[in-house]
Design a protein around this motif. Sequence first.
Motif, PDB file in Angstrom:
ATOM      1  N   ARG A   1       0.826  -1.208   0.000  1.00 31.84           N
ATOM      2  CA  ARG A   1       0.000   0.000   0.000  1.00 31.84           C
ATOM      3  C   ARG A   1       0.863   1.263   0.000  1.00 31.84           C
ATOM      4  O   ARG A   1       0.553   2.234  -0.687  1.00 31.84           O
ATOM      5  CB  ARG A   1      -0.921  -0.011   1.213  1.00 31.84           C
ATOM      6  N   SER A   2       1.945   1.257   0.737  1.00 36.32           N
ATOM      7  CA  SER A   2       2.823   2.438   0.791  1.00 36.32           C
ATOM      8  C   SER A   2       3.494   2.684  -0.557  1.00 36.32           C
ATOM      9  O   SER A   2       3.617   3.827  -1.011  1.00 36.32           O
ATOM     10  CB  SER A   2       3.883   2.252   1.876  1.00 36.32           C
ATOM     11  N   ILE A   3       3.937   1.611  -1.198  1.00 36.10           N
ATOM     12  CA  ILE A   3       4.577   1.773  -2.514  1.00 36.10           C
ATOM     13  C   ILE A   3       3.575   2.285  -3.534  1.00 36.10           C
ATOM     14  O   ILE A   3       3.880   3.162  -4.354  1.00 36.10           O
ATOM     15  CB  ILE A   3       5.200   0.438  -2.948  1.00 36.10           C
ATOM     16  N   ALA A   4       2.343   1.757  -3.505  1.00 32.75           N
ATOM     17  CA  ALA A   4       1.311   2.243  -4.436  1.00 32.75           C
ATOM     18  C   ALA A   4       0.989   3.711  -4.182  1.00 32.75           C
ATOM     19  O   ALA A   4       0.738   4.482  -5.113  1.00 32.75           O
ATOM     20  CB  ALA A   4       0.055   1.387  -4.297  1.00 32.75           C
ATOM     21  N   ARG A   5       1.038   4.124  -2.905  1.00 37.03           N
ATOM     22  CA  ARG A   5       0.785   5.531  -2.588  1.00 37.03           C
ATOM     23  C   ARG A   5       1.859   6.431  -3.199  1.00 37.03           C
ATOM     24  O   ARG A   5       1.560   7.517  -3.715  1.00 37.03           O
ATOM     25  CB  ARG A   5       0.737   5.711  -1.068  1.00 37.03           C
ATOM     26  N   VAL A   6       3.105   5.994  -3.173  1.00 37.09           N
ATOM     27  CA  VAL A   6       4.183   6.759  -3.815  1.00 37.09           C
ATOM     28  C   VAL A   6       3.934   6.886  -5.308  1.00 37.09           C
ATOM     29  O   VAL A   6       4.123   7.954  -5.904  1.00 37.09           O
ATOM     30  CB  VAL A   6       5.546   6.081  -3.536  1.00 37.09           C
ATOM     31  N   GLY A   7       3.489   5.801  -5.942  1.00 36.76           N
ATOM     32  CA  GLY A   7       3.207   5.864  -7.379  1.00 36.76           C
ATOM     33  C   GLY A   7       2.082   6.821  -7.707  1.00 36.76           C
ATOM     34  O   GLY A   7       2.177   7.598  -8.662  1.00 36.76           O
ATOM     35  N   ARG A   8       1.015   6.786  -6.922  1.00 44.11           N
ATOM     36  CA  ARG A   8      -0.108   7.692  -7.194  1.00 44.11           C
ATOM     37  C   ARG A   8       0.317   9.150  -7.047  1.00 44.11           C
ATOM     38  O   ARG A   8      -0.035  10.000  -7.878  1.00 44.11           O
ATOM     39  CB  ARG A   8      -1.261   7.386  -6.245  1.00 44.11           C
TER      40      ARG A   8
ATOM     41  N   LEU B   1       6.054  11.614 -15.810  1.00 42.08           N
ATOM     42  CA  LEU B   1       5.649  11.430 -14.412  1.00 42.08           C
ATOM     43  C   LEU B   1       4.439  10.515 -14.303  1.00 42.08           C
ATOM     44  O   LEU B   1       4.366   9.664 -13.396  1.00 42.08           O
ATOM     45  CB  LEU B   1       5.338  12.793 -13.786  1.00 42.08           C
ATOM     46  N   VAL B   2       3.475  10.685 -15.206  1.00 44.49           N
ATOM     47  CA  VAL B   2       2.291   9.822 -15.178  1.00 44.49           C
ATOM     48  C   VAL B   2       2.687   8.368 -15.425  1.00 44.49           C
ATOM     49  O   VAL B   2       2.238   7.444 -14.721  1.00 44.49           O
ATOM     50  CB  VAL B   2       1.262  10.298 -16.222  1.00 44.49           C
ATOM     51  N   ILE B   3       3.522   8.136 -16.433  1.00 45.34           N
ATOM     52  CA  ILE B   3       3.947   6.767 -16.745  1.00 45.34           C
ATOM     53  C   ILE B   3       4.726   6.162 -15.579  1.00 45.34           C
ATOM     54  O   ILE B   3       4.504   4.999 -15.198  1.00 45.34           O
ATOM     55  CB  ILE B   3       4.785   6.761 -18.031  1.00 45.34           C
ATOM     56  N   ALA B   4       5.638   6.933 -14.988  1.00 49.20           N
ATOM     57  CA  ALA B   4       6.412   6.425 -13.853  1.00 49.20           C
ATOM     58  C   ALA B   4       5.506   6.099 -12.669  1.00 49.20           C
ATOM     59  O   ALA B   4       5.663   5.054 -12.016  1.00 49.20           O
ATOM     60  CB  ALA B   4       7.473   7.442 -13.452  1.00 49.20           C
ATOM     61  N   GLY B   5       4.543   6.985 -12.395  1.00 51.75           N
ATOM     62  CA  GLY B   5       3.633   6.729 -11.284  1.00 51.75           C
ATOM     63  C   GLY B   5       2.791   5.491 -11.497  1.00 51.75           C
ATOM     64  O   GLY B   5       2.626   4.662 -10.588  1.00 51.75           O
ATOM     65  N   LEU B   6       2.242   5.325 -12.704  1.00 50.92           N
ATOM     66  CA  LEU B   6       1.427   4.143 -12.993  1.00 50.92           C
ATOM     67  C   LEU B   6       2.270   2.867 -12.946  1.00 50.92           C
ATOM     68  O   LEU B   6       1.786   1.812 -12.515  1.00 50.92           O
ATOM     69  CB  LEU B   6       0.765   4.290 -14.361  1.00 50.92           C
TER      70      LEU B   6
END
Length: 289
Positions: free
Chosen positions: A185-192, A241-246
Amino acid sequence: MGARALLVVGFLAAWIGYDAWLVSHVVLDPNSTRAAAHALLETPAVRRGLTDDLTRDLNRKLPAAAKNPRVRPAVAAALRDPRVTNAFADTVVHIQQTILTDGDSARFAVDGRALNDALHDALAPGDPRLAAQVERLPPLDVRVKADNLPHLHDPRTTAAGVALLGIIAALLLITASLLLQHDRRSIARVGRRTAYLAITPLIVFAVLPRVLAHASGDAPGIAAALLRTYGNRVLPSAVGLVIAGLAIVAGAIVWPRAGRTERAATPTAAAPPPPTAAHQPEITEKLYL
């Protein structure tokens, strides 16, 4: 709570660093200003105003051109000449440098020699005599009034320093947050939140120009042209940034599942068969108690 706090402060630093990078490498870059000047000259309002000024100056210096119907179309054609567009871009860049270096110039002139040459070439096929007269004229005068321009100390070094410090601080704080709490969950939060950094550039440089293009008046069209020009330099980083976050979000979702699948596919030792009645131990009174 400590991991959450570090993450919030880290992405605040990332937002500041990213915006400072946009200012130093896009808004204050002379190459971006030159591209914006070319786009500005393509707008109908600016071209119409320059055509009026140039025609008026030509009529004043050459009375024979006052009633010639070929003059205004030739002036409009001259403004599309690369020599004139480059001279106009040089003037806009000069204005920007004057603002940043606290210069004293209040009026800026487009190179009149380029205007004369382009106008001569535009008139020559239809009216060689008038073209020859234009060639003998002193340079035409098209000036840009800049009396009320602000004067700033050059902010490019400061913006570049803020960008570097903001990005380094963001990387350190986000890494510290993940060290404290590094679950899925923490890693996904960084991506978002990485993808969220692109929201403002996408709205300003991708959506807003399309909205302004449908607005009435000259100012919205000029603003849309400038935003589209700057957007050509800003949007690649926003899309990145969008691609990296996703990608980070997808990795946080997929990676744990892949681990469970691998463990499920590993063969396990066969369970021993249940004991038969002949091998079952006799339940004695002591064992029962």
